[in-house]
Design an enzyme around this catalytic site. Structure first.
Site, mmCIF file in Angstrom:
data_model
loop_
_atom_site.group_PDB
_atom_site.id
_atom_site.type_symbol
_atom_site.label_atom_id
_atom_site.label_comp_id
_atom_site.label_asym_id
_atom_site.label_seq_id
_atom_site.Cartn_x
_atom_site.Cartn_y
_atom_site.Cartn_z
ATOM 1 N N HIS A 23 0.844 -1.214 0.000
ATOM 2 C CA HIS A 23 0.000 0.000 0.000
ATOM 3 C C HIS A 23 0.878 1.263 0.000
ATOM 4 C CE1 HIS A 23 -3.133 2.750 1.391
ATOM 5 N NE2 HIS A 23 -3.997 1.777 1.622
ATOM 6 N N GLU A 27 -0.838 1.256 -5.457
ATOM 7 C CA GLU A 27 -0.625 0.002 -4.734
ATOM 8 C C GLU A 27 -0.669 -1.220 -5.646
ATOM 9 O OE1 GLU A 27 -3.624 0.040 -1.578
ATOM 10 O OE2 GLU A 27 -3.724 2.212 -1.796
HETATM 11 O O1 TA6 Z 1 -6.070 1.469 -0.485
HETATM 12 C C1 TA6 Z 1 -7.119 2.345 -0.361
HETATM 13 C C2 TA6 Z 1 -7.808 2.112 0.954
HETATM 14 O O2 TA6 Z 1 -8.302 0.805 1.032
HETATM 15 C C3 TA6 Z 1 -8.900 3.147 1.105
HETATM 16 O O3 TA6 Z 1 -10.192 2.661 0.972
HETATM 17 C C4 TA6 Z 1 -8.581 3.760 2.420
HETATM 18 O O4 TA6 Z 1 -9.534 4.230 3.225
HETATM 19 C C5 TA6 Z 1 -7.291 3.299 2.784
HETATM 20 O O5 TA6 Z 1 -6.885 2.246 2.035
HETATM 21 C C6 TA6 Z 1 -6.540 3.597 4.007
HETATM 22 O O6 TA6 Z 1 -6.918 2.653 4.944
HETATM 23 P P1 TA6 Z 1 -6.464 2.769 6.440
HETATM 24 O O7 TA6 Z 1 -7.074 1.603 7.120
HETATM 25 O O8 TA6 Z 1 -4.953 2.694 6.419
HETATM 26 O O9 TA6 Z 1 -6.941 4.110 6.941
#
Ligand code: TA6
Length: 320
Positions: free
Chosen positions: A182, A292
């Site tokens: 990510h 990602e």
């Molecule tokens: O990768 C995108 C995502 O899945 C979004 O939907 C988003 O809210 C995010 O990751 C961040 O997630 P987190 O749990 O780290 O706040």
């Protein structure tokens, strides 16, 4: 066991066992916790044992390529926003995001990013110095832990930064995974960048549809490069090719190539959501974008007993 874990995370012990002079060094981070620093004439990367998370990558003579939250801490047990969080063994909310029929239990984006990984091996190759971290089932596995399984992350830095996430199914039943590297990238201004390589791909728009818990037939199609003028949260499907962030303000192009992934996620929370998240800093959303390498519910990975599957990404940074 606690004693052993403490010892294993102690930089001095780790350096004796795994340090390589001028190349691989374990140290106590100013952010708390232990990190391993990989050094090469062409670049330097810092990897936290907490989360198995790369938190910095600086190609020689350049500013940091990865964005890290100004309030990031490695010793508070909370997911660290920035660098390259490892979402494993699922991406997004538990259960259905792995294509299961029932919603599961467990944390958003899985266990890996809030677990302390063990440094198991280091080396120095023609591509550069590397470290391998491993995570196995904790003695008291949380609900949703997927049985007998081990995951290893290898980080290599040289001309490029490479991450290889390898899952080995040690159990008797097939394992279904969704996952993501990510990555958060530092950008000059979110409104001035373009993300190339996604033209013509269909995408799941999570802003409209919510997180991908099941395959949706309401997909959109990307036309041209991705630009940003509000929240973007998308999973691009059947996307195997390279993706580039073109950042004219910082004069650089960051390119991600990947293996073992057909989903590419692009995310920026924009102002309101960033305010709710609380760890992006004042106007921080303007300086970051996530691109990602992922396996989502659209390309969930089945790992048969005894087998391994790899998700890998290589990042490079050059002139825009
Ligand atoms: O990768 C995108 C995502 O899945 C979004 O939907 C988003 O809210 C995010 O990751 C961040 O997630 P987190 O749990 O780290 O706040």
């Amino acid at each position: 066991m606690t004693m052993l874990t403490d010892l294993e995370a102690d930089p001095e012990t780790l350096n004796t066992r795994l340090g390589i002079a001028g190349r691989v060094r374990f140290e106590a981070s100013a952010l708390g916790g232990t990190v391993v620093v990989l050094e090469h004439p062409r670049g330097r990367a810092t990897v936290a044992l907490f989360g198995g998370q790369v938190i910095d990558w600086q190609p020689a003579g350049q500013a940091s390529v990865l964005w890290l939250s100004p309030v990031a801490r490695l010793d508070e047990g909370k997911a660290v926003r920035g660098g390259v969080p490892v979402c494993w063994p699922w991406f997004g909310p538990p259960g259905r995001s792995r294509g299961e029929r029932q919603a599961g239990t467990g944390p958003q984006h899985g266990f890996a990013r809030t677990a302390t990984w063990q440094a198991v091996e280091t080396g120095d190759s023609t591509s550069g110095p590397w470290v391998t971290l491993a995570l196995t089932a904790p003695s008291k596995a949380g609900k949703g832990w997927p049985g007998k399984v081990e995951v290893r992350l290898t980080v290599v830095v040289g001309e490029t930064l490479e991450l290889r996430l390898v899952t080995r199914n040690l159990g008797a039943a097939p394992l279904v995974l969704t996952q993501a590297l990510h990555a958060y990238f530092q950008v000059g201004d979110i409104e001035e960048i373009q993300v190339e390589g996604l033209d013509g791909h269909v995408f799941h728009n999570a802003v409209a549809l919510g997180p991908a818990m099941a395959i949706s037939t309401s997909l959109n199609s990307q036309i041209g490069a991705v630009t940003f003028a509000g929240e973007v949260d998308r999973i691009y499907l059947e996307q195997r090719g390279p993706v580039s962030i073109v950042d004219r303000r910082l004069g650089r192009r960051i390119t991600m190539t990947k293996r073992g992934s057909k989903s590419t996620v692009v995310w920026n929370p924009w102002r309101d959501k960033a305010g709710n998240l609380g760890d992006l800093g004042e106007e921080g959303y303007r300086q970051m974008v996530c691109v990602e390498a992922a396996n989502t519910v659209y390309d969930a990975v089945k790992v048969p007993p005894g087998e391994t599957r790899e998700l890998a990404a290589v990042y490079e940074c050059g002139p825009a």
